[in-house]
Design an enzyme around this catalytic site. Sequence first.
Site, short mmCIF file in Angstrom:
data_model
loop_
_atom_site.label_atom_id
_atom_site.label_comp_id
_atom_site.label_asym_id
_atom_site.label_seq_id
_atom_site.Cartn_x
_atom_site.Cartn_y
_atom_site.Cartn_z
N ASN A 9 5.39 -3.84 -82.50
CA ASN A 9 6.56 -2.78 -81.93
C ASN A 9 6.40 -3.11 -80.31
OD1 ASN A 9 8.47 -1.06 -81.02
ND2 ASN A 9 6.12 0.69 -80.92
N LYS A 11 8.71 -2.62 -78.46
CA LYS A 11 9.18 -1.48 -77.70
C LYS A 11 10.43 -2.54 -76.56
CE LYS A 11 5.07 0.42 -77.38
NZ LYS A 11 4.08 1.83 -76.69
N HIS A 95 9.11 7.35 -83.21
CA HIS A 95 8.25 6.86 -82.62
C HIS A 95 7.69 8.63 -81.24
CE1 HIS A 95 5.96 4.75 -79.40
NE2 HIS A 95 5.64 3.86 -80.86
N GLU A 97 7.35 7.46 -78.55
CA GLU A 97 7.77 7.60 -77.28
C GLU A 97 9.52 7.83 -77.77
OE1 GLU A 97 7.07 3.61 -76.86
OE2 GLU A 97 5.16 4.15 -76.04
N GLU A 166 -0.38 7.44 -85.08
CA GLU A 166 -0.54 7.20 -83.60
C GLU A 166 -0.43 8.27 -82.54
OE1 GLU A 166 1.57 3.12 -83.12
OE2 GLU A 166 3.09 4.69 -82.47
N GLY A 172 -1.03 3.12 -75.04
CA GLY A 172 -0.76 2.12 -74.07
C GLY A 172 -1.72 2.58 -73.46
N SER A 212 -3.75 1.69 -78.94
CA SER A 212 -4.61 0.37 -78.11
C SER A 212 -5.51 -0.55 -78.79
CB SER A 212 -5.83 0.92 -77.58
OG SER A 212 -4.67 1.65 -76.43
C1 PEP Z 1 3.09 1.42 -80.12
O1 PEP Z 1 3.90 0.81 -79.58
O2 PEP Z 1 3.16 1.75 -81.43
C2 PEP Z 1 1.01 1.63 -79.61
C3 PEP Z 1 1.01 1.79 -80.48
O3 PEP Z 1 1.47 0.76 -78.55
P1 PEP Z 1 -0.38 0.31 -77.86
O4 PEP Z 1 -0.90 -0.70 -78.82
O5 PEP Z 1 0.36 -0.50 -76.26
O6 PEP Z 1 -1.43 1.45 -77.64
#
Ligand code: PEP
Length: 251
Positions: A9, A11, A95, A97, A166, A172, A212
């Site tokens: 992803n 983003k 997601h 976000e 998630e 992040g 992460s």
């Molecule tokens: C994500 O954006 O879905 C995500 C898991 O980000 P990260 O791997 O940076 O934590």
Amino acid sequence: MRTPLLVANWKMNKQIAEAQAFAEDFLPRVQGVKDVEIVICPPFTALEAVRRSLQGSLVKLGAQDVFWEEKGAYTGEVSPSMLLDAGCSYVIIGHSERRQILGERDVDINRKLKAALEGGLTPILCVGETLQERENNRALEIVKGQINEDLQGLRLEEPNLVVAYEPVWAIGTGVNASPDDAQEMIGFIRSLLARNLGKTLADEICILYGGSVKPENTAQFMAEADVDGALVGGASLQAESMARIVRFKEP
Ligand code: PEP
């Protein structure tokens, strides 16, 4: 038998030239990798460039969002058939976000899921609790509410749905959930899928962990019984680290 699924992803990152450079670097690194499915989800503006770069490879293309209507006066939105036309086979929906920054609600996510499925896309539904909700021992309740509302009225013939657990506090931040905690929640999600969609389908649906994920921890997550793959943000931006994640089976 669920095939491991690794999803990048990106983003709101990468101009067209950067996206093409990633693909050129990434494809040779994953050449010959067997028994995994790889999906790259660039921003809308780079979909066409990445589609071209991926031609002839087994790497699939996904989008990061979709609207529920087919066409019309919906400024700024993109429909399932437009994504299909652009070469996508997957789409990320809900997601955190989008839930947190753009105010997306479960009722919206439910409509998007139905539209994506009707349009022939495989949705990657994201769910997960905030830190406060986890600290208040509400993680299971929150995820249960999201899954039940997001899947409301959904009927599936095939397991063409992916769920990504998630935890918001792990996205992040560099702080990942423990593999045990991921397994506990993902096992729970599978039981919720069984109640909503039937056990046969629930056993076939891929459930990912996201938050992460990096090359160093992927294999630990993948060793858990119900964890079928990863949704990767930050570590998917470099071809080298995403390729190592895809090659998680190799020492
Ligand atoms: C994500 O954006 O879905 C995500 C898991 O980000 P990260 O791997 O940076 O934590």
